[in-house]
Design an enzyme around this catalytic site. Sequence first.
Site, PDB file in Angstrom:
ATOM      1  N   GLU A  19      74.245  32.066 -63.034  1.00 23.36           N
ATOM      2  CA  GLU A  19      73.217  32.232 -61.871  1.00 23.36           C
ATOM      3  C   GLU A  19      74.148  33.038 -60.971  1.00 23.36           C
ATOM      4  O   GLU A  19      75.138  32.608 -60.560  1.00 23.36           O
ATOM      5  CB  GLU A  19      72.795  30.905 -61.460  1.00 23.36           C
TER       6      GLU A  19
ATOM      7  N   CYS B  94      74.206  18.682 -52.608  1.00 18.96           N
ATOM      8  CA  CYS B  94      74.102  19.803 -53.413  1.00 18.96           C
ATOM      9  C   CYS B  94      73.660  19.865 -54.742  1.00 18.96           C
ATOM     10  O   CYS B  94      74.082  18.846 -55.613  1.00 18.96           O
ATOM     11  CB  CYS B  94      75.651  20.431 -53.300  1.00 18.96           C
TER      12      CYS B  94
ATOM     13  N   CYS C 149      71.613  28.575 -50.644  1.00 24.18           N
ATOM     14  CA  CYS C 149      72.681  27.656 -50.623  1.00 24.18           C
ATOM     15  C   CYS C 149      72.358  26.508 -51.214  1.00 24.18           C
ATOM     16  O   CYS C 149      71.621  25.703 -50.701  1.00 24.18           O
ATOM     17  CB  CYS C 149      73.295  27.452 -49.432  1.00 24.18           C
TER      18      CYS C 149
ATOM     19  N   CYS D  92      79.484  16.822 -54.369  1.00 24.70           N
ATOM     20  CA  CYS D  92      78.680  16.789 -53.160  1.00 24.70           C
ATOM     21  C   CYS D  92      77.281  16.261 -52.858  1.00 24.70           C
ATOM     22  O   CYS D  92      76.561  16.667 -53.684  1.00 24.70           O
ATOM     23  CB  CYS D  92      78.745  18.002 -52.130  1.00 24.70           C
TER      24      CYS D  92
ATOM     25  N   CYS E  26      75.921  36.783 -54.033  1.00 22.91           N
ATOM     26  CA  CYS E  26      76.581  35.590 -54.086  1.00 22.91           C
ATOM     27  C   CYS E  26      76.643  35.093 -55.521  1.00 22.91           C
ATOM     28  O   CYS E  26      75.949  35.233 -56.380  1.00 22.91           O
ATOM     29  CB  CYS E  26      75.495  34.474 -53.647  1.00 22.91           C
TER      30      CYS E  26
ATOM     31  N   CYS F 250      79.667  21.880 -61.320  1.00 27.90           N
ATOM     32  CA  CYS F 250      80.621  21.576 -60.368  1.00 27.90           C
ATOM     33  C   CYS F 250      80.876  20.081 -60.460  1.00 27.90           C
ATOM     34  O   CYS F 250      80.229  19.469 -60.628  1.00 27.90           O
ATOM     35  CB  CYS F 250      80.197  21.896 -58.995  1.00 27.90           C
TER      36      CYS F 250
END
Length: 368
Positions: free
Chosen positions: A97, A124, A340, A121, A110, A117
């Site tokens: 993406e 996220c 984000c 977090c 971006c 990941c």
Amino acid sequence: MQTPATDTRTHALSLTPSGLLTLLNDWGEPGFRARQMVEWIYSKRVFSVDAMSNLPAALRLRLSRELSWDLPQIISRLDSADGASKLLLSSERGLIESVILRYEGRTSLCVSSQVGCRLACSFCQTGRLGFVRHLSTAEILAQYAIAEQIVQTEGRRISHVVFMGMGEPLDNYDNAVGAVNRLTGKDAFGLSVRNVTLSTSGLAPQIRSLATDVRAALAVSLHAARDDLRTELMPINKRYPLAELKSALMHYQQVTGDKITIEYILIRDKNCSVREAKDLVRFLHGLRAKVNLIPFNSHPGMPYDRPSDEDIRTFQSYLAERSIPAPVRYSKGLEVSAACGQLAAKKLETLTSIPKRNDVLNRNLILS
Ligand code: SAH
Ligand code: SF4
């Protein structure tokens, strides 16, 4: 773009300009031919060997046989009214993406550095996916190549690249650093070092290494400046607590002389009272940094919300009164989940499965 599993050819984007020069030299080509090819890729941003019209046909044929030139296919593109385009790309290794962000006078890309990941977090969406795989340098640069092709048709050029898509770039250090150096290299894409930003959740040892390995802007996702709270939001803080992170940032700053950007998400009733503002001021002491305040972007199932405008203003004023400018940055692309922290295809399987291309084009593979 990636070469099929049975295809062992090197991808053209995985070669540096000097790698290309060496390769053509080994093939017995005169130096100017290699320089022509470097110019096609890195100055003209042309990624198809067939379009390299001043190269002899025999050389173009050899290049297309011996190197891979495929770029990922765009299998979904979601455009938002505020100028963001969220792209879902398909390579032979899986999906990737990226997000194009159009502003007045500049165009940002971006990029993702990983699929998923592993740093988990709590706020996220990507972190919730878990880790799927690292992207190669060529896969990171291919996102730039594709975005450049899209925006060229609009009379734009990608002027800024931010490593704020999926993944933790410093957890995929060599590939991310390789891609950054190619983006900013004067003999390569030549973007301004201030316009290419590596964003990290704070991997202290890698931040120290970056000081000498790369010239780029550095952004650190801080989000809390007290260890207990930061560890709750970002488990990586347990491994590299604030004192260690700060010492790595001081080192980075001493070596590079560069200002650092601190990203601070504002989460309602969590990290944006005066107490947390005080913690932040204390953390920033001795660092040359600017702070970006980002109201939390929500997604379904997250136990967080964004604070009221008044709370945002109070937090911001506390910093401003201490001479710390902290603009509030609203993310583009919220309506298409391109903001984000929102990158994550609906299901993990979407990212781990390798799509059959025609299949995917006909299926409505819409993102979360
Ligand atoms: N792993 C890197 C880069 C990718 S995340 C990092 O953490 O810095 C890019 C940015 O999006 C980071 O600043 C991250 O904290 C932020 N982000 C993640 N989830 C978010 C959310 N829900 N709302 C706003 N920003 C978010
Ligand atoms: Fe990973 Fe960054 Fe998301 Fe944390 S904020 S889970 S480090 S992508």
